[in-house]
Design a protein around this motif. Structure first.
Motif, PDB file in Angstrom:
ATOM      1  N   UNK A  11       6.972  55.397  48.981  1.00  0.00           N
ATOM      2  CA  UNK A  11       7.638  55.652  47.708  1.00  0.00           C
ATOM      3  C   UNK A  11       6.572  55.787  46.615  1.00  0.00           C
ATOM      4  N   UNK A  12       7.011  56.198  45.461  1.00  0.00           N
ATOM      5  CA  UNK A  12       6.127  56.238  44.307  1.00  0.00           C
ATOM      6  C   UNK A  12       6.897  55.793  43.079  1.00  0.00           C
ATOM      7  N   UNK A  13       6.163  55.452  42.008  1.00  0.00           N
ATOM      8  CA  UNK A  13       6.834  55.135  40.750  1.00  0.00           C
ATOM      9  C   UNK A  13       6.052  55.766  39.603  1.00  0.00           C
ATOM     10  N   UNK A  14       6.762  56.088  38.544  1.00  0.00           N
ATOM     11  CA  UNK A  14       6.150  56.745  37.395  1.00  0.00           C
ATOM     12  C   UNK A  14       5.284  55.758  36.628  1.00  0.00           C
ATOM     13  N   UNK A  15       4.014  56.099  36.447  1.00  0.00           N
ATOM     14  CA  UNK A  15       3.092  55.227  35.725  1.00  0.00           C
ATOM     15  C   UNK A  15       3.117  55.506  34.226  1.00  0.00           C
ATOM     16  N   UNK A  16       3.896  56.488  33.819  1.00  0.00           N
ATOM     17  CA  UNK A  16       4.057  56.742  32.388  1.00  0.00           C
ATOM     18  C   UNK A  16       5.451  57.316  32.144  1.00  0.00           C
ATOM     19  N   UNK A  20       1.521  58.962  39.614  1.00  0.00           N
ATOM     20  CA  UNK A  20       2.557  58.555  40.556  1.00  0.00           C
ATOM     21  C   UNK A  20       1.940  57.640  41.613  1.00  0.00           C
ATOM     22  N   UNK A  21       1.692  56.354  41.299  1.00  0.00           N
ATOM     23  CA  UNK A  21       1.141  55.436  42.307  1.00  0.00           C
ATOM     24  C   UNK A  21       2.093  55.332  43.498  1.00  0.00           C
ATOM     25  N   UNK A  22       1.523  55.410  44.696  1.00  0.00           N
ATOM     26  CA  UNK A  22       2.324  55.300  45.913  1.00  0.00           C
ATOM     27  C   UNK A  22       2.275  53.885  46.465  1.00  0.00           C
ATOM     28  N   UNK A  23       3.315  53.522  47.172  1.00  0.00           N
ATOM     29  CA  UNK A  23       3.338  52.223  47.843  1.00  0.00           C
ATOM     30  C   UNK A  23       4.229  52.332  49.068  1.00  0.00           C
ATOM     31  N   UNK A  24       4.121  51.346  49.941  1.00  0.00           N
ATOM     32  CA  UNK A  24       4.876  51.343  51.187  1.00  0.00           C
ATOM     33  C   UNK A  24       5.733  50.085  51.257  1.00  0.00           C
ATOM     34  N   UNK A  25       6.997  50.260  51.593  1.00  0.00           N
ATOM     35  CA  UNK A  25       7.886  49.120  51.743  1.00  0.00           C
ATOM     36  C   UNK A  25       9.073  49.501  52.614  1.00  0.00           C
ATOM     37  N   UNK A  26       9.597  48.511  53.325  1.00  0.00           N
ATOM     38  CA  UNK A  26      10.824  48.702  54.083  1.00  0.00           C
ATOM     39  C   UNK A  26      11.986  47.974  53.401  1.00  0.00           C
ATOM     40  N   UNK A  27      11.701  47.367  52.254  1.00  0.00           N
ATOM     41  CA  UNK A  27      12.721  46.661  51.476  1.00  0.00           C
ATOM     42  C   UNK A  27      13.132  47.513  50.281  1.00  0.00           C
ATOM     43  N   UNK A  28      13.806  46.896  49.321  1.00  0.00           N
ATOM     44  CA  UNK A  28      14.247  47.613  48.127  1.00  0.00           C
ATOM     45  C   UNK A  28      13.036  48.140  47.358  1.00  0.00           C
ATOM     46  N   UNK A  29      12.879  49.467  47.245  1.00  0.00           N
ATOM     47  CA  UNK A  29      11.657  50.008  46.633  1.00  0.00           C
ATOM     48  C   UNK A  29      11.520  49.712  45.144  1.00  0.00           C
ATOM     49  N   UNK A  30      12.649  49.627  44.419  1.00  0.00           N
ATOM     50  CA  UNK A  30      12.545  49.351  42.990  1.00  0.00           C
ATOM     51  C   UNK A  30      12.047  47.938  42.741  1.00  0.00           C
ATOM     52  N   UNK A  31      12.487  46.982  43.562  1.00  0.00           N
ATOM     53  CA  UNK A  31      12.004  45.600  43.449  1.00  0.00           C
ATOM     54  C   UNK A  31      10.502  45.549  43.705  1.00  0.00           C
ATOM     55  N   UNK A  32      10.043  46.273  44.730  1.00  0.00           N
ATOM     56  CA  UNK A  32       8.619  46.279  45.051  1.00  0.00           C
ATOM     57  C   UNK A  32       7.807  46.966  43.958  1.00  0.00           C
ATOM     58  N   UNK A  33       8.337  48.057  43.395  1.00  0.00           N
ATOM     59  CA  UNK A  33       7.642  48.749  42.302  1.00  0.00           C
ATOM     60  C   UNK A  33       7.506  47.844  41.088  1.00  0.00           C
TER      61      UNK A  33
END
Length: 211
Positions: free
Chosen positions: A74-79, A141-154
């Motif tokens: 997943x990714x999340x907006x850094x700005x 767009x920093x990327x990360x890896x998770x098998x759980x809720x992605x918004x919580x991890x972001x």
């Protein structure tokens, strides 16, 4: 009638299927905007935007194999206002503006990094949580890896600041401490608890144990 074969791009929460699963799509509803598929003896529904549809099973399985490396990415907006564009190009129309911290599901990446202004990064094909699909440049767009809720991890990752943690966990003392150590002349009156360096008198039993 059979509609085709679908690959799940982003499974809903909670779900009985996994991202990347290949489904035999039995029917669809344009009104409800869902596909229907059979799970054992149960007919289930899934939002159409969560699935990439193929007419041929082999095509679906080939895509699923390529997509397997991105299943938990997943990714999340850094700005704030990071655009999701119609195509992987800065002049392409904007389809969506991401809020800072908003999560997207990554479904593809450009083969090579691309120069965009002063930045060099990949273009990513992404899906937003409301089903908008498009392309976002990877610099913010920093990327990360998770098998759980992605918004919580972001949200957790955004709270983590490695520079701040390094500053907090480091010991900071005035320069004259280093000068005293270098000259081997220790002035006990300048050693204060404020800087984490004090004179600790030995207990009698410690002195006896050390001879």
């Amino acid at each position: 009638r059979s509609v085709g074969w679908g690959v799940v791009l982003w499974t809903p929460e909670p779900s009985v299927i996994d991202t990347g699963a290949v489904l035999a799509i039995s029917s669809e509803s344009e009104i409800q905007d869902v596909y229907r598929y059979a799970d054992a003896e149960t007919v289930r529904e899934i939002d159409r935007w969560r699935v990439r549809l193929f007419l041929d099973r082999q095509q679906a399985e080939d895509f699923a194999e390529v997509f397997s490396g991105l299943i938990n990415i997943y990714g999340y907006a850094a700005r704030n206002g990071l655009p999701v564009r119609e195509a992987a190009d800065t002049i392409s129309p904007r389809l969506y503006r991401l809020r800072e911290g908003e999560v997207v599901k990554v479904i593809a990446r450009s083969e090579f990094p691309i120069d965009v202004g002063a930045y060099t990064n990949h273009w990513f094909q992404v899906i937003t949580a409301d089903g908008t699909q498009g392309f976002t440049f990877g610099e913010f767009l920093p990327l990360f890896e998770t098998s759980d809720n992605p918004q919580v991890e972001a949200d957790r990752l955004r709270r983590y600041d490695p520079v701040l943690l390094r500053l907090i966990n480091s010991e900071w003392r005035p320069q004259y401490y280093a000068d005293m150590l270098a000259s081997r002349r220790i002035d006990l009156t300048q050693m204060t608890q404020e800087y984490g360096l004090t004179v600790k008198p030995h207990r009698k039993d410690e002195l006896e144990s050390t001879g």
